[in-house]
Design a protein around this motif. Structure first.
Motif, mmCIF file in Angstrom:
data_model
loop_
_atom_site.group_PDB
_atom_site.id
_atom_site.type_symbol
_atom_site.label_atom_id
_atom_site.label_comp_id
_atom_site.label_asym_id
_atom_site.label_seq_id
_atom_site.Cartn_x
_atom_site.Cartn_y
_atom_site.Cartn_z
ATOM 1 N N ALA A 71 0.797 -1.301 0.036
ATOM 2 C CA ALA A 71 -0.170 0.057 0.081
ATOM 3 C C ALA A 71 0.789 1.430 0.060
ATOM 4 C CB ALA A 71 -0.999 -0.056 1.297
ATOM 5 N N ALA A 72 1.977 1.458 0.747
ATOM 6 C CA ALA A 72 2.755 2.403 0.566
ATOM 7 C C ALA A 72 3.478 2.829 -0.612
ATOM 8 C CB ALA A 72 3.949 2.025 1.731
ATOM 9 N N ALA A 73 3.778 1.771 -1.265
ATOM 10 C CA ALA A 73 4.429 1.914 -2.677
ATOM 11 C C ALA A 73 3.276 2.101 -3.724
ATOM 12 C CB ALA A 73 5.012 0.693 -3.114
ATOM 13 N N GLU A 74 2.005 1.588 -3.763
ATOM 14 C CA GLU A 74 1.101 1.955 -4.381
ATOM 15 C C GLU A 74 0.571 3.314 -4.295
ATOM 16 O OE1 GLU A 74 -3.180 0.082 -5.663
ATOM 17 O OE2 GLU A 74 -2.287 -0.635 -3.735
ATOM 18 N N ALA A 75 0.396 3.696 -2.850
ATOM 19 C CA ALA A 75 -0.284 5.084 -2.908
ATOM 20 C C ALA A 75 0.881 6.086 -3.254
ATOM 21 C CB ALA A 75 -0.388 5.345 -1.317
ATOM 22 N N GLY A 76 2.014 5.781 -3.232
ATOM 23 C CA GLY A 76 3.004 6.656 -3.746
ATOM 24 C C GLY A 76 2.915 7.006 -5.097
ATOM 25 N N ALA A 77 2.723 5.949 -5.785
ATOM 26 C CA ALA A 77 2.515 6.202 -7.359
ATOM 27 C C ALA A 77 1.291 6.614 -7.740
ATOM 28 C CB ALA A 77 2.678 4.664 -7.936
ATOM 29 N N VAL A 78 0.067 6.363 -6.810
ATOM 30 C CA VAL A 78 -1.210 7.018 -7.123
ATOM 31 C C VAL A 78 -1.202 8.637 -6.996
ATOM 32 C CG1 VAL A 78 -3.592 7.055 -6.165
ATOM 33 C CG2 VAL A 78 -2.433 4.979 -6.806
ATOM 34 N N GLY A 79 -0.318 8.891 -5.783
ATOM 35 C CA GLY A 79 -0.360 10.339 -5.397
ATOM 36 C C GLY A 79 0.323 11.390 -6.431
ATOM 37 N N VAL A 80 0.873 10.823 -7.218
ATOM 38 C CA VAL A 80 1.568 11.713 -8.187
ATOM 39 C C VAL A 80 0.980 11.460 -9.837
ATOM 40 C CG1 VAL A 80 3.570 12.212 -7.227
ATOM 41 C CG2 VAL A 80 3.266 10.028 -8.686
ATOM 42 N N GLY A 81 -0.187 10.507 -9.630
ATOM 43 C CA GLY A 81 -1.050 10.352 -11.036
ATOM 44 C C GLY A 81 -0.223 9.421 -11.825
ATOM 45 N N ALA A 82 0.540 8.476 -11.370
ATOM 46 C CA ALA A 82 1.072 7.694 -12.436
ATOM 47 C C ALA A 82 0.281 6.591 -13.103
ATOM 48 C CB ALA A 82 2.156 6.465 -11.581
ATOM 49 N N ASP A 83 0.626 6.108 -14.085
ATOM 50 C CA ASP A 83 -0.484 5.117 -15.107
ATOM 51 C C ASP A 83 -0.503 4.004 -14.271
ATOM 52 O OD1 ASP A 83 1.921 3.442 -15.683
ATOM 53 O OD2 ASP A 83 2.466 4.906 -17.215
ATOM 54 N N GLU A 84 -1.591 3.160 -14.845
ATOM 55 C CA GLU A 84 -1.972 2.018 -14.309
ATOM 56 C C GLU A 84 -0.916 1.066 -14.258
ATOM 57 O OE1 GLU A 84 -4.746 1.330 -12.258
ATOM 58 O OE2 GLU A 84 -5.023 3.347 -12.634
ATOM 59 N N ALA A 85 -0.088 0.813 -15.347
ATOM 60 C CA ALA A 85 1.024 -0.211 -15.392
ATOM 61 C C ALA A 85 1.805 0.126 -14.116
ATOM 62 C CB ALA A 85 1.672 -0.242 -16.440
ATOM 63 N N ALA A 86 2.304 1.291 -13.874
ATOM 64 C CA ALA A 86 3.234 1.648 -12.773
ATOM 65 C C ALA A 86 2.636 1.632 -11.519
ATOM 66 C CB ALA A 86 3.672 3.195 -13.044
ATOM 67 N N LYS A 132 11.955 -7.218 -7.645
ATOM 68 C CA LYS A 132 12.951 -6.495 -8.555
ATOM 69 C C LYS A 132 12.266 -6.719 -9.908
ATOM 70 C CE LYS A 132 16.682 -8.351 -6.984
ATOM 71 N NZ LYS A 132 18.198 -8.810 -6.996
ATOM 72 N N ALA A 133 11.826 -7.858 -10.177
ATOM 73 C CA ALA A 133 11.150 -8.119 -11.598
ATOM 74 C C ALA A 133 9.962 -7.157 -11.806
ATOM 75 C CB ALA A 133 10.967 -9.563 -11.636
ATOM 76 N N ALA A 134 9.463 -6.930 -10.881
ATOM 77 C CA ALA A 134 7.854 -6.126 -11.201
ATOM 78 C C ALA A 134 8.341 -4.714 -11.353
ATOM 79 C CB ALA A 134 7.227 -6.244 -9.766
ATOM 80 N N LEU A 135 9.459 -4.351 -11.250
ATOM 81 C CA LEU A 135 9.962 -2.948 -11.543
ATOM 82 C C LEU A 135 10.513 -2.685 -12.768
ATOM 83 C CD1 LEU A 135 12.286 -2.027 -8.511
ATOM 84 C CD2 LEU A 135 9.966 -1.427 -8.712
ATOM 85 N N SER A 136 10.518 -3.555 -13.740
ATOM 86 C CA SER A 136 11.003 -3.597 -15.185
ATOM 87 C C SER A 136 10.100 -2.899 -16.055
ATOM 88 C CB SER A 136 10.706 -5.353 -15.599
ATOM 89 O OG SER A 136 9.619 -5.437 -15.762
ATOM 90 N N VAL A 137 8.695 -2.569 -15.708
ATOM 91 C CA VAL A 137 7.989 -1.580 -16.177
ATOM 92 C C VAL A 137 8.095 -0.048 -16.280
ATOM 93 C CG1 VAL A 137 5.989 -3.366 -16.464
ATOM 94 C CG2 VAL A 137 5.926 -1.556 -14.697
ATOM 95 N N LEU A 138 8.992 0.051 -15.149
ATOM 96 C CA LEU A 138 9.339 1.424 -14.865
ATOM 97 C C LEU A 138 10.294 1.826 -15.814
ATOM 98 C CD1 LEU A 138 9.042 1.619 -11.089
ATOM 99 C CD2 LEU A 138 7.430 2.317 -12.571
ATOM 100 N N PRO A 139 10.685 3.323 -16.046
ATOM 101 C CA PRO A 139 11.963 3.743 -16.880
ATOM 102 C C PRO A 139 13.040 3.482 -15.743
ATOM 103 C CG PRO A 139 10.386 5.591 -16.060
ATOM 104 C CD PRO A 139 9.716 4.297 -15.898
#
Length: 313
Positions: A166-181, A286-293
């Motif tokens: 939830a901590a990581a997901e909320a950080g992404a949502v908080g800056v309007g990241a796309d659904e894949a991220a 670590k593998a989950a992060l592959s979609v991030l730039p």
């Protein structure tokens, strides 16, 4: 993180003196601040630059939720130490610890509302419920030597990994990241949390009090059926049944029992197997992060997954 710490300090204040005193006892003791750090790092890894007001408030909320659960856990477990200091309930009493934990939960939700991020609020609200479910499930199966691996992973997924996710997901949502991220960072946090908890389980049998911030052997002395113990029980079936039944199922332990339990956990390879499982979850994180730039932030999150396991190796 300095901004997050300043926010935490400001929001834990109260006109009731025991509240900031008790809260500061635990919060100022340090801790790794991994969960709020995840919120901030996730926002940056999604490309956020400059001021990130919402993720900072969400990060402080995450730390308050975590601290509240620690205060409650220590009362339930009757723990003596937390982050290397005397547990708060032994100084101020169990009722004050529980009620200050409730106060911190309330502060967390105030911070979430201030961000005007309803989706992030929903993520962290749901996580709070899942954590409670995990704690209750663990309590009902605490001394159960028949606990299977999948159920144990279900317990730690709820009580520990859910807040990482939830901590990581909320950080992404908080800056309007796309659904894949957003999806990737939730998966990263969940697997990181599993790796972290399994490493903690291993440290209880293979670490020192200085590393743990609690007494080595606390899990054993509280009769907790963690993965290293469950694996050792399975691997000594027929030889040490009476020992495990007396010390865990019946709770009849002597001062020398932890030394013997530790020898069995290490000698059977249960400790190594637990760390191997932790490593597998770290690799999934670590593998989950592959979609991030590619970025320094993504590299840092990958390093954090390695750290979660290596501290117990």
């Amino acid at each position: 993180m300095r901004a997050v710490d300043a926010l935490i300090l400001a929001r834990m204040q109260s006109d009731v003196p025991v509240i900031p005193m008790l809260a500061e006892h635990l919060i100022a003791a340090g801790g790794k601040r991994l969960r709020p750090m995840l919120t901030v790092a996730a926002a940056r890894a999604c490309g956020a630059t400059g001021a990130i007001d919402a993720p900072l408030k969400l990060a402080a909320a995450v730390e308050f939720i975590h601290t509240a659960t620690l205060l409650h856990d220590d009362v339930v477990d009757t723990s003596d130490l937390r982050r290397g200091k005397v547990a708060a309930h032994l100084i101020w009493g169990a009722p004050s610890s529980v009620l200050v934990g409730d106060f911190l939960f309330a502060r967390a939700f105030e911070l979430m509302v201030e961000t005007d991020q309803m989706r992030a609020l929903g993520i962290l609200a749901k996580a709070s419920g899942v954590i409670s479910e995990g704690e209750v499930l663990q309590l009902t199966r605490a001394h159960d030597l028949n606990l299977d691996r999948d159920t144990y992973l279900q317990i730690i997924s709820a009580k520990t990994a859910e807040l990482f996710a939830a901590a990581a997901e909320a950080g992404a949502v908080g800056v309007g990241a796309d659904e894949a991220a957003v999806t990737a960072l939730r998966a990263y946090g969940l697997n990181l949390g599993l790796a972290f908890q399994l490493a903690d389980d291993a440290l209880d049998y293979g670490g020192a009090s200085e590393t743990l911030g609690k007494n080595a052997g606390d899990d054993f002395n509280e009769g907790k059926a963690t993965l290293p113990l469950l694996l050792a029980v399975a691997r000594t079936r027929g030889r040490e049944d009476a020992f495990w039944d007396r010390t865990i199922s019946k709770g009849q332990r002597t001062p020398d029992d932890f030394r013997r339990a530790r020898e069995l956990v290490i000698g059977t390879g249960a400790l190594g197997a637990t760390l191997d499982t932790a490593g597998e979850f770290a690799d999934l994180a670590k593998a989950a992060l592959s979609v991030l730039p590619p970025s320094d932030w993504r590299d840092a999150l990958e390093s954090l997954a390695d750290f979660a396991v290596s501290r117990a190796a």
